[in-house]
Enzyme design. Structure first.
Site, PDB file in Angstrom:
ATOM      1  N   HIS A 120       0.834  -1.203   0.000  1.00  0.00           N
ATOM      2  CA  HIS A 120       0.000   0.000   0.000  1.00  0.00           C
ATOM      3  C   HIS A 120       0.871   1.257   0.000  1.00  0.00           C
ATOM      4  CE1 HIS A 120      -4.077   1.667   1.566  1.00  0.00           C
ATOM      5  NE2 HIS A 120      -3.389   2.643   0.991  1.00  0.00           N
ATOM      6  N   HIS A 172       1.408   5.117  -1.985  1.00  0.00           N
ATOM      7  CA  HIS A 172       0.929   6.118  -2.935  1.00  0.00           C
ATOM      8  C   HIS A 172       2.142   6.802  -3.564  1.00  0.00           C
ATOM      9  CE1 HIS A 172      -3.323   5.837  -1.756  1.00  0.00           C
ATOM     10  NE2 HIS A 172      -2.856   5.644  -0.536  1.00  0.00           N
ATOM     11  N   LEU A 173       2.381   6.513  -4.848  1.00  0.00           N
ATOM     12  CA  LEU A 173       3.530   7.113  -5.536  1.00  0.00           C
ATOM     13  C   LEU A 173       3.147   8.415  -6.252  1.00  0.00           C
ATOM     14  CD1 LEU A 173       5.312   3.940  -7.017  1.00  0.00           C
ATOM     15  CD2 LEU A 173       5.972   5.289  -5.006  1.00  0.00           C
ATOM     16  N   ARG A 174       1.827   8.673  -6.341  1.00  0.00           N
ATOM     17  CA  ARG A 174       1.282   9.963  -6.825  1.00  0.00           C
ATOM     18  C   ARG A 174       1.492  10.231  -8.315  1.00  0.00           C
ATOM     19  NH1 ARG A 174      -1.989   9.993  -2.794  1.00  0.00           N
ATOM     20  NH2 ARG A 174      -1.353  11.038  -0.881  1.00  0.00           N
ATOM     21  N   ASP A 189      -8.746   2.494  -3.273  1.00  0.00           N
ATOM     22  CA  ASP A 189      -8.250   3.118  -2.037  1.00  0.00           C
ATOM     23  C   ASP A 189      -8.264   4.646  -2.087  1.00  0.00           C
ATOM     24  OD1 ASP A 189      -7.004   2.947   0.625  1.00  0.00           O
ATOM     25  OD2 ASP A 189      -5.451   4.077  -0.400  1.00  0.00           O
ATOM     26  N   HIS A 201      -5.529  -1.028   5.805  1.00  0.00           N
ATOM     27  CA  HIS A 201      -5.345  -0.213   7.014  1.00  0.00           C
ATOM     28  C   HIS A 201      -6.418  -0.371   8.096  1.00  0.00           C
ATOM     29  CE1 HIS A 201      -7.906   2.273   4.519  1.00  0.00           C
ATOM     30  NE2 HIS A 201      -6.912   2.771   3.812  1.00  0.00           N
ATOM     31  N   ASN A 212      -6.429   9.061   7.054  1.00  0.00           N
ATOM     32  CA  ASN A 212      -7.608   8.249   6.753  1.00  0.00           C
ATOM     33  C   ASN A 212      -7.212   6.785   6.647  1.00  0.00           C
ATOM     34  OD1 ASN A 212      -9.785   6.924   5.631  1.00  0.00           O
ATOM     35  ND2 ASN A 212     -10.138   8.408   3.994  1.00  0.00           N
ATOM     36  N   ASP A 262       0.817   2.622   3.747  1.00  0.00           N
ATOM     37  CA  ASP A 262      -0.086   3.700   3.325  1.00  0.00           C
ATOM     38  C   ASP A 262       0.694   5.014   3.210  1.00  0.00           C
ATOM     39  OD1 ASP A 262      -2.297   5.037   2.434  1.00  0.00           O
ATOM     40  OD2 ASP A 262      -3.396   4.959   4.326  1.00  0.00           O
TER      41      ASP A 262
HETATM   42 ZN   LIG Z   1      -7.067   3.998   2.198  1.00  0.00          ZN
END
Ligand SMILES: [Zn+2]
Length: 429
Positions: free
Chosen positions: A52, A54-56, A146, A226, A277, A304
């Site tokens: 999990h 986030h590489l954006r 997600d 998460h 979140n 995350d």
């Molecule tokens: Zn999430």
């Protein structure tokens, strides 16, 4: 040929590890090689795998890129990450997931496995091209909206049915939307005192219970992103006791921090660095999450990692973006929360941060035991040092770590991806 000298594999007795052609070719004593990595006192773990991240990229390259995010991953001891689909454009077609996958290959710091969106545009209306993403070069096996919950039960059922064809898994962000409209912080005493709109535990637990039942009904695989509450742990424990195919992750921050951070942080209340979140919960939740990770009810740790530029975080609480970075501190936080407390040994840390996440993501060549013949994906970690967390020393493009100023144990000294160092002496190789 590289030889790693005196590494303690999973915390055991010192051994030399010889690497040739990207594989572990010998494990023993007094081994020689062209290049020597001294590992006195260091623990050797299989390269970490994140389910999990986030590489954006594409779309928010001001926060992170595949290049900078995978550098951060390597610095944290990771050799593979799953890149979440909530980019712009959304990773909901074979074209976008192949683009992210290719960028990961070009960067070369760790393997990048794109997660495919469950619904087109994350809009929760129509299923995305799951089969096309699975068949693409990126070979997607994990699907998730997600950032948003697949709240429509019929769509969730269809997605669970669909992914069975290619042994995929639906990773659900469990957040009942109506129960969390405008929600800011865990619903409880702290949110009441601060006057922030509460985010009730039941909003997470109701979706997890529903999805466990749906997964059992159609005989498919569900992964819960998460997990943050004690009640969620109870539901997952119950689903597993039935023999259902349900797995779950917990983030490092939910293992260490509580909602009280929002009230009494070193820099005062309402610091949005703690806005995330799902929200930080109570000490009772933290205790339950730690126990669940220790007994295997929660399968793995997932970061995350959620980078945001300064202007999106350093604003008033209600307007601030949700999320915190975590790749570069994950192993240290797990040592603090789980190893120093006696809940996990290093073999179990390897299981929860490498073996199990690789299995859930159906990765071959990652999360394998450090044995002769295995790919040389290796993290060398010094558990003995303690250092204050310094955001300016991080290689992520963003700086939104909640651990600034906190003294945490451990340091990743080296990371090897198929025998090639991506990090050496604690620096990018
Ligand atoms: Zn999430």
């Amino acid at each position: 040929m590289i030889v790693i000298r005196n590494a303690r594999i999973l915390g055991g007795e010192p051994r030399d590890i010889l690497i040739a052609n990207g594989l572990i070719s010998e494990i023993g004593a007094g081994l020689g090689g062209d290049t020597v990595i001294e590992a006195d006192g260091l623990i050797a773990l299989p390269g970490l795998v994140d389910l999990h991240t986030h590489l954006r990229e594409p779309g928010r390259e001001d926060a992170e890129t595949v290049e900078t995010g995978t550098r951060a991953a390597a610095m944290g001891g990771y050799t593979a990450v799953h890149a979440m689909a909530n980019t712009s454009p959304v990773a909901d077609t074979a074209g976008v997931v192949e683009q992210v996958w290719r960028r990961g290959q070009e960067a070369g710091h760790c393997d990048v496995h794109p997660v495919g969106a469950v619904t087109s545009g994350l809009e929760g209306k129509h299923l995305a091209e799951l089969g096309a993403m699975a068949d693409s070069q990126a070979r997607v096996r994990v699907f998730s909206d997600d950032g948003k919950c697949v709240s429509d039960a019929v769509l969730m059922r269809r997605a669970l049915e669909y992914v069975k064809a290619f042994d995929g898994v639906v990773a659900q962000h469990a957040q009942e939307p109506r129960l969390t409209e405008g929600a800011q912080l865990n619903e409880g005493e702290v949110s009441g005192r601060l006057g922030l709109t509460g985010w009730p535990a039941v909003a997470e637990e109701a979706i997890i219970a529903r999805d466990c039942l749906l997964a059992a009904h159609v005989g498919s695989r569900l992964h819960v992103c998460h997990v943050s509450t004690a009640g969620s742990v109870e539901i997952i424990r119950w689903a597993k006791s039935k023999g259902w195919n349900v797995t779950a992750e917990v983030t490092p921050h939910h293992l260490l921090l509580t909602d009280s951070c929002a009230e009494s942080s070193p820099v005062g209340p309402y610091n949005p660095i703690y806005k995330v979140n799902p929200p930080l919960r109570t000490q009772d939740d933290v205790t339950a999450l730690r126990e669940a990770l220790a007994d295997g009810t929660i399968d793995c740790v997932a970061t995350d990692h959620a980078p945001h530029p300064v202007e999106d975080k350093e604003t008033e609480w209600a307007a601030a973006a949700m999320g915190m970075i975590g790749l570069e501190t994950a192993l240290s936080v797990v040592q603090e929360a789980m190893v120093e407390t006696g809940l996990l040994d290093w073999a179990s840390v390897a299981d929860r941060m490498s073996v199990r996440p690789a299995r859930i993501g159906r990765l071959s060549g990652q999360g394998l035991p450090l044995e002769v013949g295995a790919p040389a994906n290796i993290t060398l970690y010094d558990p003995a040092v303690r250092t204050p967390v310094d955001p300016t020393a991080m290689v992520s493009r963003s700086r939104n770590t909640p651990y600034e100023g906190l003294t945490l144990p451990g340091r990743v000294v080296a990371t090897l991806l198929r025998g090639r160092p991506t990090v050496l002496d604690g620096k990018l190789a």
